[in-house]
Design a protein around this motif. Sequence first.
Motif, mmCIF file in Angstrom:
data_model
loop_
_atom_site.group_PDB
_atom_site.id
_atom_site.type_symbol
_atom_site.label_atom_id
_atom_site.label_comp_id
_atom_site.label_asym_id
_atom_site.label_seq_id
_atom_site.Cartn_x
_atom_site.Cartn_y
_atom_site.Cartn_z
ATOM 1 N N VAL A 124 0.835 -1.205 0.000
ATOM 2 C CA VAL A 124 0.000 0.000 0.000
ATOM 3 C C VAL A 124 0.868 1.252 0.000
ATOM 4 O O VAL A 124 0.586 2.218 -0.721
ATOM 5 N N VAL A 125 1.947 1.255 0.790
ATOM 6 C CA VAL A 125 2.855 2.408 0.820
ATOM 7 C C VAL A 125 3.481 2.626 -0.556
ATOM 8 O O VAL A 125 3.583 3.760 -1.042
ATOM 9 N N LEU A 126 3.883 1.547 -1.209
ATOM 10 C CA LEU A 126 4.480 1.663 -2.541
ATOM 11 C C LEU A 126 3.486 2.222 -3.550
ATOM 12 O O LEU A 126 3.797 3.145 -4.306
ATOM 13 N N VAL A 127 2.262 1.703 -3.545
ATOM 14 C CA VAL A 127 1.244 2.160 -4.503
ATOM 15 C C VAL A 127 0.881 3.627 -4.253
ATOM 16 O O VAL A 127 0.775 4.423 -5.200
ATOM 17 N N LEU A 128 0.711 4.011 -2.993
ATOM 18 C CA LEU A 128 0.348 5.401 -2.695
ATOM 19 C C LEU A 128 1.472 6.372 -3.019
ATOM 20 O O LEU A 128 1.223 7.478 -3.515
ATOM 21 N N SER A 129 2.709 5.977 -2.783
ATOM 22 C CA SER A 129 3.816 6.879 -3.095
ATOM 23 C C SER A 129 4.012 7.017 -4.609
ATOM 24 O O SER A 129 4.303 8.110 -5.099
ATOM 25 N N ILE A 130 3.800 5.945 -5.340
ATOM 26 C CA ILE A 130 3.864 6.044 -6.804
ATOM 27 C C ILE A 130 2.733 6.937 -7.309
ATOM 28 O O ILE A 130 2.937 7.770 -8.199
ATOM 29 N N SER A 131 1.552 6.793 -6.728
ATOM 30 C CA SER A 131 0.421 7.641 -7.125
ATOM 31 C C SER A 131 0.702 9.109 -6.841
ATOM 32 O O SER A 131 0.327 9.985 -7.628
ATOM 33 N N CYS A 132 1.362 9.393 -5.734
ATOM 34 C CA CYS A 132 1.729 10.766 -5.387
ATOM 35 C C CYS A 132 2.681 11.349 -6.435
ATOM 36 O O CYS A 132 2.502 12.475 -6.894
ATOM 37 N N LEU B 244 9.672 8.922 -1.974
ATOM 38 C CA LEU B 244 8.970 7.921 -1.172
ATOM 39 C C LEU B 244 8.834 6.599 -1.918
ATOM 40 O O LEU B 244 8.892 5.527 -1.306
ATOM 41 N N SER B 245 8.654 6.655 -3.231
ATOM 42 C CA SER B 245 8.588 5.422 -4.024
ATOM 43 C C SER B 245 9.917 4.679 -3.980
ATOM 44 O O SER B 245 9.949 3.456 -3.827
ATOM 45 N N LEU B 246 11.011 5.425 -4.121
ATOM 46 C CA LEU B 246 12.328 4.797 -4.029
ATOM 47 C C LEU B 246 12.562 4.193 -2.653
ATOM 48 O O LEU B 246 13.116 3.098 -2.523
ATOM 49 N N SER B 247 12.113 4.905 -1.622
ATOM 50 C CA SER B 247 12.271 4.383 -0.269
ATOM 51 C C SER B 247 11.459 3.105 -0.071
ATOM 52 O O SER B 247 11.962 2.120 0.481
ATOM 53 N N ALA B 248 10.201 3.102 -0.526
ATOM 54 C CA ALA B 248 9.350 1.922 -0.349
ATOM 55 C C ALA B 248 9.869 0.738 -1.153
ATOM 56 O O ALA B 248 9.898 -0.397 -0.660
ATOM 57 N N ALA B 249 10.308 0.997 -2.387
ATOM 58 C CA ALA B 249 10.826 -0.095 -3.216
ATOM 59 C C ALA B 249 12.120 -0.658 -2.637
ATOM 60 O O ALA B 249 12.334 -1.876 -2.627
ATOM 61 N N THR B 250 12.987 0.222 -2.137
ATOM 62 C CA THR B 250 14.236 -0.238 -1.541
ATOM 63 C C THR B 250 13.970 -1.026 -0.258
ATOM 64 O O THR B 250 14.628 -2.021 0.008
#
Length: 97
Positions: free
Chosen positions: A9-17, A52-58
Motif C-alpha cells: 500500500v505504501v508503494l502504490v500510494l507513493s507512486i500515485s503521489c 517515497l517510491s524509491l524508499s518503499a521499493a528499496t
Amino acid sequence: MAVSAEQFVVLVLSISCGVLGAFLLAHKGVRMMRGGLLYRLSMGLAAVGIALSLSAATRILVADTPLPDAFLVVALVVLFYVGYSAWLSAHQMPTEA
C-alpha cells in the motif's frame, strides 16, 4: 520474498503521489504560472512521490540497510524547501520604487 500488505500500500500510494505531481506539472495551466504556488507544490509533490517510491521499493527489495532512510531524509528536505518557498512567496515584502 513475501511483501506485506502495508509495504504494498505504501508503494502504490507513493507512486500515485509522484504520478499526480508529474501530471500537474505537465498541465498547461500550471506551466503558465511557473513561479506560482501551485507550480511549486506540484514540483514538491512529484519530488516527494519519487523519493517515497524509491524508499518503499528499496525497503521491499533490500532489507536492513540505511538506504530507505536516506530517501526519506531527501523527501523531508524537499518538503521543507517547498514549504519554505511557499511561505516566502506568501509573505513577500513590498519593494519600494
